[in-house]
Design an enzyme around this catalytic site. Sequence first.
Site, PDB file in Angstrom:
ATOM      1  N   ASP A 114       7.588   4.209 -10.863  1.00 12.38           N
ATOM      2  CA  ASP A 114       8.024   4.784  -9.580  1.00 12.38           C
ATOM      3  C   ASP A 114       7.949   3.683  -8.524  1.00 12.38           C
ATOM      4  OD1 ASP A 114       8.383   6.687  -7.292  1.00 12.38           O
ATOM      5  OD2 ASP A 114       8.119   8.169  -8.868  1.00 12.38           O
TER       6      ASP A 114
ATOM      7  N   HIS B 202      10.808   1.770  -8.796  1.00 10.85           N
ATOM      8  CA  HIS B 202      11.781   2.280  -7.833  1.00 10.85           C
ATOM      9  C   HIS B 202      11.834   1.454  -6.553  1.00 10.85           C
ATOM     10  CE1 HIS B 202      11.744   6.607  -9.750  1.00 10.85           C
ATOM     11  NE2 HIS B 202      12.101   5.653 -10.591  1.00 10.85           N
TER      12      HIS B 202
END
Length: 445
Positions: free
Chosen positions: A249, A272
């Site tokens: 993430d 991310h």
Amino acid sequence: MNYLCNNIVVSFLLVLFSLSLTAANANHFESLLQLPRRQSRSTRTRPRSERLIHVGHFGAKGNGFTDDTKAFEDAWKTACSSKGKTRVLVPENYTSLVRPIDLSGPCKARLTLQISGTIIAPDDPDAWEGLNPRKWLYFHSVSRFTVEGGGTVNGMGQEWWRRSCKHNHSNPCRGAPTALTFHKCKNMRVENLNVIDSQQMHIAFTSCRRVTISALKVIAPGSSPNTDGIHISASRGIVVDNSTVSTGDDCVSIVKNSSQISISNIICGPGHGISIGSIGKSKSWEEVKDVTVDTAFISDTANGVRIKTWQGGSGLVSKIIFRNINMKNVSNPIIIDQYYCDSKKPCANQTSAVSIEKISFVNVHGTSATKQAIKISCSDAIPCRDIILQDIELEPSNGDGYTESFCWEAYGSSSGQVYPPSCLSDDESFLEQSVQSGITSVSYL
């Protein structure tokens, strides 16, 4: 005559001896100028005035399967109640199994937790039955606190990931623990530590003040769900430096009511990217301001540098600088998204939005895995203002074709070489549009 000769010889020998002493002293003085390099805190000799508390003296076995939770609790209580500087040691040859634990202050002592060995979590999520599923190692209300040591915190998150609704869509979506949480802590340091395979977020700072984070390695598979590396919420005066984050993430996420955040010398990816947000979920008012990200290498991530806000929210994202960013094979390298929606169902269109202004992207270079390298998608009702693009060069990763930029209700300026070409509307057109639509709060322009 012999007497005179003897005096001359003796005087000559004394001069030679004196010169030799002078040379030796000079060499010694020069050697003093060769000051030793500063050692890390975890390798320097412990000050004599510092008390050492070894977790093994409180019953910890460090064998990887005996439950050492009680030993850690007792060692912490003893250290916290000490009056002077105190160091709690998890030695290099220890692998300590620790269940969910709450290590609280305020403490009398100035504490250091030296993790030179390894702390592991239970690998079975059922160990959290009846407990808060969001916590594993939870520190709160501690001041003048350092965590260091060069060791490892291992969340053993594999079974949590397997049960996640993002991997198994038949399972309900549930929270999972953050490996290290620091809540309402201030004047603290976290440095020289490895944090791996967390159940969900790796390290979270919530309602903290004046924290320095450096020399961390935060590692989990790119497929691990919601495993943010460093998460900052409702905190102020946070410095993150010289760290590597590779997770499933956000490498770094900064959310509600945080300010005065400095991030530098970061290696990020996979994951991310580096994110402001998400902000404004469930019609909340939230603010993030005064954030600088300077010198980062981002590779193989789903986003590069990003600001994401929910429709229907309110508040402000302001004074954000992304500078000296190098990217390799990054999807969505530059993105501002006021229509963020992390939901199985489409999010309804709403007019209210978090205001986004004074955002700078400076000296951003590298390759984009997506054709759209710049995306600035802003609200019709509350457009993005004063966006700056300066010295941008984002070529396609495959070396073939071209990249594009997309803007919607985005106002600002560009300078230097900008590729793909800027799509920003100038601020004057925003002022004209605002006057025509009856908006009066344009004093900033």
